[in-house]
Design an enzyme around this catalytic site. Sequence first.
Site, PDB file in Angstrom:
ATOM      1  N   GLN A  90       0.882  -1.185   0.000  1.00  0.00           N
ATOM      2  CA  GLN A  90       0.000   0.000   0.000  1.00  0.00           C
ATOM      3  C   GLN A  90       0.912   1.225   0.000  1.00  0.00           C
ATOM      4  O   GLN A  90       1.012   1.964   0.968  1.00  0.00           O
ATOM      5  CB  GLN A  90      -0.919  -0.024   1.238  1.00  0.00           C
ATOM      6  CG  GLN A  90      -1.910   1.133   1.324  1.00  0.00           C
ATOM      7  CD  GLN A  90      -3.090   1.022   0.388  1.00  0.00           C
ATOM      8  OE1 GLN A  90      -3.384  -0.052  -0.108  1.00  0.00           O
ATOM      9  NE2 GLN A  90      -3.774   2.113   0.119  1.00  0.00           N
ATOM     10  N   LYS A 184      -0.342 -10.512 -16.157  1.00  0.00           N
ATOM     11  CA  LYS A 184      -1.318 -10.744 -15.081  1.00  0.00           C
ATOM     12  C   LYS A 184      -2.344  -9.612 -15.030  1.00  0.00           C
ATOM     13  O   LYS A 184      -1.993  -8.447 -15.190  1.00  0.00           O
ATOM     14  CB  LYS A 184      -0.596 -10.834 -13.730  1.00  0.00           C
ATOM     15  CG  LYS A 184      -1.527 -11.020 -12.548  1.00  0.00           C
ATOM     16  CD  LYS A 184      -0.763 -11.281 -11.271  1.00  0.00           C
ATOM     17  CE  LYS A 184      -0.438 -10.007 -10.523  1.00  0.00           C
ATOM     18  NZ  LYS A 184       0.197 -10.256  -9.226  1.00  0.00           N
TER      19      LYS A 184
END
Length: 291
Positions: A90, A184
């Site tokens: 984060q 991905k």
Amino acid sequence: MIVPGSSSQLLAAALADETGRRLATATYDRFPDGETLAAVPEFDGETATVVAATDTDATWVELLQLQDAVREAGAKHVTTVIPYMGYARQDQSFTDGQPVSARAMARAISTGTDRVVLVNPHEPSVADFYSVPVDVVDAASVLAEPLADDLVEPLFLAPDEGAVGIAETVRDAYGAGETDYFEKRRDHETGAVEVSPSDAPVSGRDVVVVDDIVATGSTMSEAVGVLTDRGASRIVAACVHPMLAANAVTKLRDAGVDRIVGTDTIERGCSVVSVAPVLADALVADAVTEE
Ligand code: R5P
């Protein structure tokens, strides 16, 4: 002295062996209301190297307490080794109102240390959030050590483009093989992962899928599943940080993995190789004489 956090006791001991420094015995207690109390009752060093993976909220608190405890006990210089830095992913506010958690954690850690050493943070740029000198150590090469010597036409595969560098490092350390990567896509609402295979031929080959971290195992198990369907021979899942949260191990087994290999930045059953030698080299660069 080397001071272990509760989740890094094996790594701290290995680091004490590598460096010849003394290992402090820390204590980890909890009050009836749930508060943590980490302490170093017998610490008597001038310098302290606190080694603590911050893989849970409790270990973050513990690290702050250990930093403070060694200062209380007389340490003049504190180095903080964070083998796995939780909240590092984060590293930005992804939607309105979100915190930059990595920055908040780094600021807190910086108040209690003279120096920080990080091992393969998800983005090396998190080092900029600290207000003390930071060394970023790349320990991925140790993942080559536990691999079989006889891998057949080995392919070192990154499950997404961001892990290509780590896959190349492991291939180089192994000394043979090709590298490739999958594309991905992750649905940020559900966490579901899809991978688009490259056209590298894998049938009959041994494939080592290399990533920095296996957390929920979604990324790794999607890649392993594709490789299984395409006839890969032995499939090894290798990562620096084997978080292996929830049912990650079972997902990997279901997908067809033969072996999971990780380091001791997070201590798990698959932590078959230590980053201690790489950390020891980084600590040698300390400006002060450590004990
Ligand atoms: C993401 O870019 C990372 O390199 C890992 O692939 C990811 O964090 C792994 O998470 P999970 O195991 O939950 O898919």
